[in-house]
Design a protein around this motif. Structure first.
Motif, PDB file in Angstrom:
ATOM      1  N   CYS A   1       0.820  -1.228   0.000  1.00  0.00           N
ATOM      2  CA  CYS A   1       0.000   0.000   0.000  1.00  0.00           C
ATOM      3  C   CYS A   1       0.852   1.277   0.000  1.00  0.00           C
TER       4      CYS A   1
ATOM      5  N   LYS B   1       0.390   3.076  -6.176  1.00  0.00           N
ATOM      6  CA  LYS B   1      -0.959   2.973  -6.736  1.00  0.00           C
ATOM      7  C   LYS B   1      -0.927   2.129  -8.009  1.00  0.00           C
TER       8      LYS B   1
ATOM      9  N   SER C   1      -6.606  -1.440  -2.605  1.00  0.00           N
ATOM     10  CA  SER C   1      -6.231  -0.736  -3.833  1.00  0.00           C
ATOM     11  C   SER C   1      -7.098   0.493  -4.086  1.00  0.00           C
TER      12      SER C   1
ATOM     13  N   LYS D   1      -4.980   7.998   0.453  1.00  0.00           N
ATOM     14  CA  LYS D   1      -3.648   8.028   1.049  1.00  0.00           C
ATOM     15  C   LYS D   1      -3.692   7.835   2.572  1.00  0.00           C
TER      16      LYS D   1
END
Ligand SMILES: Nc1ncnc2c1ncn2[C@@H]1O[C@H](COP(=O)(O)OP(=O)(O)O)[C@@H](O)[C@H]1O
Ligand SMILES: [Mg+2]
Lengths: 226, 414
Positions: free
Chosen positions: A53, A56, A70, A74
């Motif tokens: 994570c 992107k 996904s 942020k």
């Protein structure tokens, strides 16, 4: 536990587009000790960054523990990482001004852990990785292998379900690298933590329970060694 | 939070050289700030003092119609029977002195001055016995002696004396028009040379006894002005009102020194604007320096930053760490700067800088002839101290923001 579905990731490198991942699908179960293998440039780091994570993806989906990471923003990703993921880096990435103890305790200071618990948990995990008595040393006073042990302790101290390690042994000589892998493996067995680590070293693969071989952004093979 | 502060502190001590260089830059900025501020305040304070001591006194009485025509220095618009007014004011405890101001032509002869010549001048006729009650000219005598009542003598400012080559004992002729418009010429002996600290005055000072001038100009007991000295902490506005009622004559007006020196005060205001610019400039330079070193500090640690972000440290926590670090540098720099500033201010206040070479020829409004001294100001040190810390902290935000805009994989790869 981890579900990666048709993930595509491209990088824009000036004019040209680099296809780092070209449709990768993969499922990883809890407690697995998985190696992402493949030559340099095959997309290992990209894949680990997406699972971790911190990057992107362009297309596809990744979910961890049933959560669709996904499509998190942020802030949500930051919080998810903080709560659920441990990280080990090729270059150890310890904070040079802090002692081994403080480098590990740092992770707990980001979470809601009482001061007393911070101490016992940090001391315990440092003992587990074999650094008893070296708690007060700064990274510069530790060997590469010892630094990586601190990093492992740092990854494990918050008891995460998943630990991600991008080429954890690449900066170490082979004996030390093997020791680090043995340590990771023993932690995996003892705590049941899911480990996913990347490597391009065949020796390292011997320790993996499962080897996912990447080539040019695609999975070339996926073998269970058990 | 405790952890962030301790991390910031450890980074400060670890990168000791950088910390000291940055803190040093801040310290120099703050020291300059304190020094410049001290000098400007000192210049202002001394200017106001020299203005009152040598130009305006604290307050002045004129004939009410005089103000509008003051540049022509008319003798017929005057204060009749000034002695009576002077006595009355003195009886009420005021320190006063009468004066006659007039313009004329100074004639220089070939015998005393090497060549014949003439120039337009202003002459102030003073009461040699009372003038020092209000003004401070008798302390400025550098050659010869002060005036005696009734003599045909004249005092001259040292810069004017130099310009025309005047010496003690030389005779000058002043041609002017007396009260009523008749032409009159006076032969006067230079008895003394004054070096007045007020450059405006020293550049064209000529003083003669009031009784002599009164005779030549046929003033019939009139003066053009009466000057009054008030204590430093007197309420000038209130006092002028009291004086006005005391003289009880509707044809006379009382002006405070602020009225008399309004143009000086306007220049002062402008100078103040300029000096604020200097101070702002000092802070901008310091801020750019800080921002640069913070930028270096942060980019040096990009990978570390990437790691911390990966492990789930929030952007605000990272920002806070760097702010604490900058604040630490700011505190060190501010303490150093204030100490340095105070040390250098001892010199600035007690010795000062000699700008005589410049102030002689350039009129910048300040009533200072040569040595510019500073003045203590506690507020400035306090403001500079906190400004140093606050600005350093804020300035650190910019490079932090830049680093946080980088994506995490790039941070880790660097
Ligand atoms: N930030 C980036 N910008 C452009 N290209 C990148 C970037 N990151 C990785 N790549 C490219 O993507 C491909 C996969 O890279 P990576 O995932 O780092 O491979 P590995 O970790 O297996 O060596 C490579 O061709 C690499 O050059
Ligand atoms: Mg890689």
């Amino acid at each position: 536990m981890i579900k990666i579905d048709k993930v595509i990731k491209n990088y824009q490198n000036g004019e040209t587009e680099v296809k780092a991942l070209r449709g990768v699908s993969l499922e990883i179960q809890k407690g697995e000790f998985t190696s992402i293998a493949g030559p340099s440039g095959s997309g290992k780091t990209t894949l680990l960054n997406l699972i971790g994570c911190i990057d992107k993806l362009d297309l596809g989906e990744i979910s961890i523990k049933g959560e669709k990471v996904s499509s998190m923003n942020k802030k949500e990703k930051t919080s998810f990482r903080r709560q659920n993921l441990g990280f080990i880096f090729q270059t150890y990435n310890l904070i040079p001004v802090l002692s081994a103890y403080e480098n590990v305790a740092f992770v707990l200071s980001l979470l809601d852990v009482s001061e007393k618990d911070v101490h016992t948990r940090t001391m315990n995990v440092l003992k587990e990785v074999g650094l008893e008595g070296m708690e007060d040393r700064k990274p510069a006073k530790l060997s590469g292998g010892q630094q990586q042990r601190v990093a492992i302790a740092r990854a494990l101290v918050k008891d995460p379900e998943i630990v991600l390690a991008d080429e954890p042994t690449a900066n170490l000589d082979s004996t030390t690298g093997e020791d680090i892998l043995k340590l990771m493996k023993s932690m995996n067995e003892k705590l049941g933590t899911t480990f996913i680590f990347s490597t391009h070293d065949p020796m390292v693969m011997d320790y993996a329970g499962r080897i996912v071989l990447l080539h040019d952004g695609l999975i070339k093979s996926d073998k269970n060694r058990r | 939070m405790k952890f962030l502060i301790s991390l910031a502190f450890k980074n400060l001590t670890r990168y000791r050289r950088r910390t000291l260089i940055t803190a040093g830059a801040i310290a120099i900025g703050i020291m300059m700030f304190i020094m410049v501020d001290s000098m400007l305040r000192g210049a202002e304070y001394e200017s106001v003092r020299n203005l009152k001591w040598y130009e305006t006194a604290s307050a002045r009485i004129y004939n009410s119609e005089y103000w509008e025509k003051r540049y022509q220095m008319p003798l017929d618009i005057n204060i009749p029977d000034y002695k009576e007014k002077v006595q009355k004011l003195e009886k009420n405890g005021y320190k006063v002195t009468p004066r006659i101001s007039f313009s004329g032509e100074l004639i220089l002869n070939v015998i005393d001055f090497g060549e014949d010549g003439s120039m337009s001048i202003k002459v102030t006729a003073i009461d040699p016995q009372k003038d020092s009650d209000v003004f401070h000219f008798n302390d400025t005598l550098v050659e010869g002696r002060f005036l005696k009542p009734g003599e045909d003598g004249i005092l001259i400012g040292s810069w004017l004396a130099e310009d025309i080559g005047a010496k003690i004992g030389a005779w000058v002729t002043i041609v002017t028009r007396g009260n009523g418009g008749f032409y009159q010429s006076m032969d006067l002996e230079i008895v003394g040379i004054l070096n007045c600290p007020n450059p405006i005055v020293n550049r064209n000072l000529l003083m003669m006894p009031i009784s002599t001038a009164s005779d030549y100009l046929e003033m019939e007991g009139a003066a053009t002005e009466i000057n009054i000295k008030l204590t430093d902490n007197a309420n000038v506005k209130a006092e002028t009102a009291v004086i006005k009622s005391l003289i009880g004559n509707n044809n006379l007006s009382v002006y405070s020194w602020e009225d008399l020196a309004f143009d000086f005060l306007a220049v002062l205001e402008a100078d103040r604007g300029g000096s604020n610019m200097i101070l702002i400039l000092i802070f901008i330079i310091a801020a750019v320096g800080i921002s640069n070193t913070m930028l270096m500090a942060i980019f040096e640690r990009t990978r570390e930053l990437g790691m911390m972000r990966t492990l789930g440290m929030s952007d605000s926590a990272i920002r806070l760490t760097f702010m604490f670090e900058a604040m630490g540098i700011g505190i060190i720099g501010s303490i150093m700067g204030v100490i340095l500033g105070i040390c250098i201010n001892f010199y600035v206040v007690n010795v000062g800088f000699d700008f005589g070479f410049m102030l002689r020829d350039i009129d910048i409004g300040y009533r200072i002839q040569s040595v510019m001294r500073g003045a203590w100001n506690f507020d400035t040190a306090v403001i500079a101290f906190f400004a140093g810390i606050i600005i350093t902290t804020i300035v650190a935000l910019l490079p932090t923001r830049r680093a946080l805009r980088m994506d995490i994989p790039s941070c880790l790869r660097s």
